[in-house]
Scaffold this motif. Structure first.
Motif, PDB file in Angstrom:
ATOM      1  N   SER A 182      -4.574  -5.138  -0.818  1.00  0.00           N
ATOM      2  CA  SER A 182      -3.261  -5.391  -1.411  1.00  0.00           C
ATOM      3  C   SER A 182      -2.690  -6.705  -0.904  1.00  0.00           C
ATOM      4  N   ALA A 194       0.825  -1.202   0.000  1.00  0.00           N
ATOM      5  CA  ALA A 194       0.000   0.000   0.000  1.00  0.00           C
ATOM      6  C   ALA A 194       0.863   1.258   0.000  1.00  0.00           C
ATOM      7  N   THR A 239       1.494   2.987  -3.418  1.00  0.00           N
ATOM      8  CA  THR A 239       0.508   3.968  -3.874  1.00  0.00           C
ATOM      9  C   THR A 239       0.633   5.280  -3.117  1.00  0.00           C
ATOM     10  N   LEU A 240       0.630   5.204  -1.800  1.00  0.00           N
ATOM     11  CA  LEU A 240       0.607   6.424  -0.985  1.00  0.00           C
ATOM     12  C   LEU A 240       1.909   7.205  -1.073  1.00  0.00           C
ATOM     13  N   LEU A 275      -6.729   0.179   2.491  1.00  0.00           N
ATOM     14  CA  LEU A 275      -5.929   0.015   1.281  1.00  0.00           C
ATOM     15  C   LEU A 275      -4.963  -1.152   1.395  1.00  0.00           C
ATOM     16  N   GLN A 280      -8.138   4.067   7.345  1.00  0.00           N
ATOM     17  CA  GLN A 280      -8.056   4.318   5.908  1.00  0.00           C
ATOM     18  C   GLN A 280      -6.865   3.581   5.305  1.00  0.00           C
ATOM     19  N   PHE A 281      -5.760   3.579   6.033  1.00  0.00           N
ATOM     20  CA  PHE A 281      -4.588   2.854   5.525  1.00  0.00           C
ATOM     21  C   PHE A 281      -4.864   1.352   5.471  1.00  0.00           C
TER      22      PHE A 281
END
Length: 263
Positions: A258, A87, A90-91, A254, A250-251
């Motif tokens: 994954s 993840a 992406t972040l 995501l 929220q993390f």
């Protein structure tokens, strides 16, 4: 006299030289990034392989137990954590592209917190490896050997969580050669660690399992020192922040999809 309406055929030209140079430069850049990434993955996977190879010299039963425990640990633990850490691709990639460099360090700390919480059910599974294997019809002696080996892999989760987060943190900044060098040094030293614990200290398969913890700590120490001393991460690592405790859900939202893809 009327002119002919037949037009001359247009000349078809190939790609311009500038386009070819740009394509070649892009290929070189991709190879420069992908090569160390592939090598790093191989070196990291070599740790479990080397440990099992050392156990293989102890007899068929220890080898069967270590192989089964390693497979179970990879599927239910290590690969799951690697998937969750993806993840950060992406972040951190978005933050780096937006020049919000300080967020990379925040995301890395947030990832470590979420992955640490995910280790709780992993430890429960590894602690009950013997029972799980018996329920699946495995031989009792092999199940007991695998259970003992899996239980001794639990301490490796402590350095493994920050390690995979450090790796993703650096890779999203295109810092791949230091990751490869660190993984290579760890893989080479892992052979000596296994020999020392399995044969020199006489710990047998227990030493092979514990050697993974030692090597993960070595790799983590090398990458941590690089992050803090090299200056390459001066903008992206500004120290620990309380902001990491925010938006954990929220993390996780995501990270878990994954992880499922890798799992």
């Amino acid at each position: 006299m009327q002119k002919s309406s037949v037009q001359e055929p247009l000349l078809v030209t190939g790609p311009k030289k500038g386009d070819e140079n740009a394509a070649a430069a892009e290929v070189k850049r991709l190879v420069w990034l992908a090569g160390p990434l592939v090598a790093s993955g191989i070196f990291q996977c070599a740790l479990q392989l080397v440990s099992v190879m050392f156990v293989g010299h102890l007899g068929e039963l220890p080898l069967a137990g270590a192989s089964l425990a390693s497979s179970l640990a990879n599927v239910t633990g290590f690969s799951f954590l690697v998937g969750m850490s993806s993840a950060l691709d992406t972040l951190c990639g978005q933050a780096f592209g937006a020049r919000q460099y300080h967020l990379l360090g925040v995301y890395k700390q947030r990832a470590m917190l979420v992955l640490a919480l995910a280790c709780v059910p992993i430890v429960v599974v590894w602690a009950n490896t013997t029972r799980i294997l018996l329920l699946l019809g495995q031989d009792r002696s092999i199940a007991a050997e695998a259970g003992a080996y899996a239980w001794l892999l639990v301490p490796s989760l402590v350095p493994y969580v920050p390690l995979v987060c450090h790796i993703r943190f650096l890779q999203t900044q295109s810092i791949v050669v230091p990751v490869m060098a660190s993984s290579a040094a760890t893989a080479l030293s892992h052979v000596l660690v296994c020999w020392a614990l399995v044969h020199k200290a006489g710990m047998g398969s227990k030493g092979a399992a514990l050697s993974n913890t030692v090597s993960c700590c070595t790799n983590l120490a090398l990458l941590s020192l690089y992050t803090r001393l090299s200056g390459a991460c001066k903008r992206t690592w500004t120290g620990f922040s309380m902001e990491a405790f925010k938006e954990l859900r929220q993390f996780a939202g995501l990270a878990f999809p994954s992880a499922m893809m890798v799992w």
